[in-house]
Enzyme design. Structure first.
Site, PDB file in Angstrom:
ATOM      1  N   CYS A 198      42.160  35.471  44.510  1.00  9.60           N
ATOM      2  CA  CYS A 198      42.681  34.720  44.031  1.00  9.60           C
ATOM      3  C   CYS A 198      43.027  33.758  44.481  1.00  9.60           C
ATOM      4  O   CYS A 198      42.332  32.923  45.570  1.00  9.60           O
ATOM      5  CB  CYS A 198      43.704  34.908  43.011  1.00  9.60           C
ATOM      6  SG  CYS A 198      44.231  35.673  40.989  1.00  9.60           S
ATOM      7  N   HIS A 240      39.689  38.086  41.269  1.00  6.60           N
ATOM      8  CA  HIS A 240      40.320  39.485  41.061  1.00  6.60           C
ATOM      9  C   HIS A 240      40.151  40.158  39.121  1.00  6.60           C
ATOM     10  O   HIS A 240      39.244  40.749  39.703  1.00  6.60           O
ATOM     11  CB  HIS A 240      42.165  37.962  40.050  1.00  6.60           C
ATOM     12  CG  HIS A 240      41.723  37.729  39.451  1.00  6.60           C
ATOM     13  ND1 HIS A 240      41.237  35.766  39.097  1.00  6.60           N
ATOM     14  CD2 HIS A 240      41.337  37.514  38.178  1.00  6.60           C
ATOM     15  CE1 HIS A 240      40.966  35.774  38.562  1.00  6.60           C
ATOM     16  NE2 HIS A 240      41.269  36.426  37.104  1.00  6.60           N
TER      17      HIS A 240
END
Lengths: 264, 445
Positions: A95, A207
């Site tokens: 992320c 992610h």
């Protein structure tokens, strides 16, 4: 055998189910009878907590949380993290956390946020009006020697499936990219690169969370960590990954179908 | 209203009614958005004009979780008093959905025939609505992490709310959840009439702050908040040790209130609707009477009897919501009245296309109590994977059944569920509509 997982700021850096990476590493160790413990590398943790950690995990943070993290990390903790990663401790940063490891991040509004400078990359937000890079992402791992090691482990090309959602665009300097984008935006939507790879640290915008859906990456991290800790060659026992394989297959089929539709 | 406006409004209404009739006759859906879209093009200031037409007041309901249930309870309280109420269809909470709801009660001369309008408003478009519309009441339920692929972050949303509410008339009534630090702080910044609801029932405190928490930092100074106890997610009793910010004083004593449906989250929904009804001037005994007789909105703790089996549908669309539905299911599991749970995970636009949120849910709690878990939906394997990773060494007594086909999954779950027990279904939004269609045998939206 035992491993200690160091989890960077679990409360502050955990926006998109990133704790799934920690759960995945923990369970895959337990299923193999490897003792595993988790240490929070948060504001309450002293710099010495970095010393014993065998794997480092970092997730994404919201802007305000990222600022709190940077304030706490600067100085001796940043130095400890750098020493760990330079010495080859495996790490996975997903992320927003790759932005934090680069030289700086320029947000859409406000001042440039200095990064830790561990990875030779910079990240910039192209402005409030710019579209975020959102969607399912698929890429092939190309970084050496990671790609070769995974290929040996898997017997096929290592393909990562995840979800990306980032406003900032990342541009690599000398650091090698983690992989080549097959579907999605990747680092910046321009040069087809995704993520970065340095020593044994994996950095990626993907992610999903990353590891449960790409269990070979989890196993690679565990194997590296054990080899480093016990200074011996280690081969992990294979686990039953039918559900992960089925989840991967179904997403790949769906994306290929989309490809087909756009061609028609 | 000027004559020109009335003519154009009448025209917009006529077009909207025609579109509604066509959409419905062709069975394209419930026409909850399109008529609004078309008539808005005919009259750009349509929404503010319609707001002024509602005779007693417009009530906006905002928040991440609980909008539909709160609206439905409030609507029932008002209707039990003989008021005429219009209310937007669930999920139709963007501008076009609001217009469609108001137009449905407007006649061809442009006259609106509702005493109250209850409008569920998407948390992100509240500023857009307030830019040129003036509601008389606003209810702020909570702010949780939801669909980050669509929206920004919790902090920025509340700042935008504050800016948008600031210019409203001072006699606007704002009902806020005191247990949510972000909303408590918001209320303390406002000059309007602000009243708060909240819980004062420490026996309901959770043992620990769940992982899926956004706001444990002081909204005033950024210091870590000191929690005496947490009721759900970051809702609880708190204060800031650094700047002295603390929970706003509530206008209701939650211990004196019974609740609708099941679950702690429905206590909040009950108090929110009840407090607003009190502000409107409805007497408390009448409110209590409605609460006692209340039935669920579809999919929100809604109960059905299917093929002789009892079924309860608990919409589960984000980490906080799902933690709470699991808590409610577990209470019933512990009482030996439910052993089968069906989880349905979709990733369409109304669900959010990113399913990573399921890893922020404490599914370990559901797995811990054993029983049968049936999984389905567009992302059936992602949910199955999450549940598989939720098992600890001792949890081998849970049975995981994976069914790609939803019809098959429902049939299996019904079959597995014993006669005297409740089958619980935990679907995301679009999955809930599909589940209901299969169970009831007809489309609802």
């Amino acid at each position: 055998m035992e491993l200690i997982i160091g989890w960077l700021y679990p409360n502050l850096m955990s926006t998109y189910g990133d704790r799934g990476n920690v759960i995945c590493l923990q369970r895959r160790c337990q299923w193999r009878n490897i003792d595993v413990s988790i240490v929070s590398l948060d504001r309450a943790a002293g710099v010495e907590s970095f010393d014993d950690v065998d794997i480092i995990v970092g997730g994404g943070a919201q802007d305000r949380q990222q600022e709190i993290v940077m304030r706490d990390l600067k100085g001796i903790k940043a130095e400890a993290l750098r020493t760990k990663l330079e010495s080859g401790t495996p790490g996975v940063f997903t992320c927003g956390s790759p932005q934090l490891l680069g030289h700086y991040y320029e947000p859409a509004l406000g001042q440039r946020i200095e990064g830790l400078g561990l990875l030779d990359l910079v990240s910039k937000h192209p402005g409030v009006e710019a579209q975020r890079c959102i969607g399912n992402v698929v890429f092939e791992i190309t970084a050496s020697p990671l790609a070769e090691e995974l290929q040996t482990m898997l017997g096929e090309k290592p393909i990562v499936i995840g979800f990306e959602n980032h406003g900032g665009r990342t541009y690599l300097g000398k650091v090698s990219s983690l992989g080549k984008v097959i579907k999605g935006y990747g680092n910046n939507g321009e040069d087809k690169t995704e993520g970065a790879f340095y020593r044994n640290a994996i950095a990626t915008y993907a992610h999903g969370p990353l590891l449960p859906k790409n269990p070979f990456l989890a196993d690679w991290l565990i194997q590296k960590a054990l080899q480093k800790k016990y200074q011996t060659d280690i081969t992990l026992t294979k686990l039953q990954d039918e559900l992960a394989l089925a989840a991967r297959k179904s997403m790949l089929q769906r994306l290929e179908f989309n490809d087909f539709k756009t061609k028609v | 209203m000027q004559l020109g406006d009335r003519v154009r409004l009448g025209l917009a209404v006529g077009v909207a009614k025609t579109v509604t009739a066509i959409v419905k006759s062709l069975r394209l859906g419930a026409a909850s958005v399109l008529p609004g879209e078309i008539s808005r093009r005919l009259h750009p200031r349509l929404l503010p004009l319609l707001f002024t037409q509602v005779s007693k007041g417009v009530i906006l309901i905002v928040g991440t979780n609980g909008k539909t249930t709160t609206s439905l309870l409030l609507r029932t309280i008002l209707e039990d008093q003989g008021y005429r109420v219009t209310h937007n269809a669930s999920g139709a909470n963007l501008i076009n959905g609001l217009i469609t709801a108001l137009l449905a009660n407007t006649n061809l001369t442009g006259k609106l025939t509702a005493d109250y309008a209850i409008l569920e408003v998407d948390e992100n478009i509240l500023p857009l609505v307030l830019k040129d519309c003036q509601p008389q009441y606003i209810v702020g339920l909570n702010l949780f992490r939801d669909q980050l692929d669509r929206y920004g972050e919790v902090d920025t949303i509340s700042q935008r709310w504050q800016k948008a509410i600031h210019p409203l008339p001072k006699d606007t009534v704002i009902v806020l959840n005191a247990d949510d630090p972000t909303l408590s702080y918001l209320g303390q910044q406002l000059e309007q009439k602000v009243v708060y609801f909240g819980l004062n029932e420490p026996q309901l405190y959770l043992e620990a702050i769940p992982h899926a928490v956004d706001s444990i930092y002081c909204p005033a100074c950024g210091h870590l908040l000191d929690y005496q106890g947490v009721y759900l997610s970051h809702l609880g009793d708190y204060s800031c040790p650094s700047c002295g910010f603390s929970k706003s004083k509530t206008a209701v004593n939650s211990q004196e209130w019974s609740q609708i449906l099941i679950g702690v989250y429905n206590k909040y929904n009950t108090l929110a609707a009840g407090l607003l009804a009190q502000e409107i001037g409805i007497d408390t005994n009448s409110i209590f009477e409605t609460i006692k007789n209340f039935k669920a909105a579809f999919g929100r703790a809604e109960e059905l009897d299917v093929e002789g089996k009892h079924v309860r549908i608990l919409l589960s669309k984000n980490p906080v919501g799902m933690n709470e539905t699991i808590r409610a299911v577990n209470d019933i599991k512990k009482a030996q009245k439910s052993s089968v749970t069906l989880l349905v995970l979709n990733d369409r636009i109304p669900d959010g296309t990113d399913v990573s949120w399921i890893w922020d849910v404490d599914t370990e709690e559901l797995v811990k109590l054993g029983g049968t878990l049936v999984v389905s939906g567009d992302r059936v394997y992602d949910m199955a994977l999450r549940l598989d990773y939720s098992k600890s060494e001792q949890d081998n007594h849970v049975e995981l059944i994976v069914k790609e086909d939803l019809q098959d999954a429902i049939a299996t779950a019904l079959e597995c569920s014993p006669q005297d027990e409740t089958l619980h279904i935990l679907p995301t939004y679009s999955a809930m509509l599909e589940v209901r269609e299969i169970l009831v045998g007809r489309k609802i939206l």
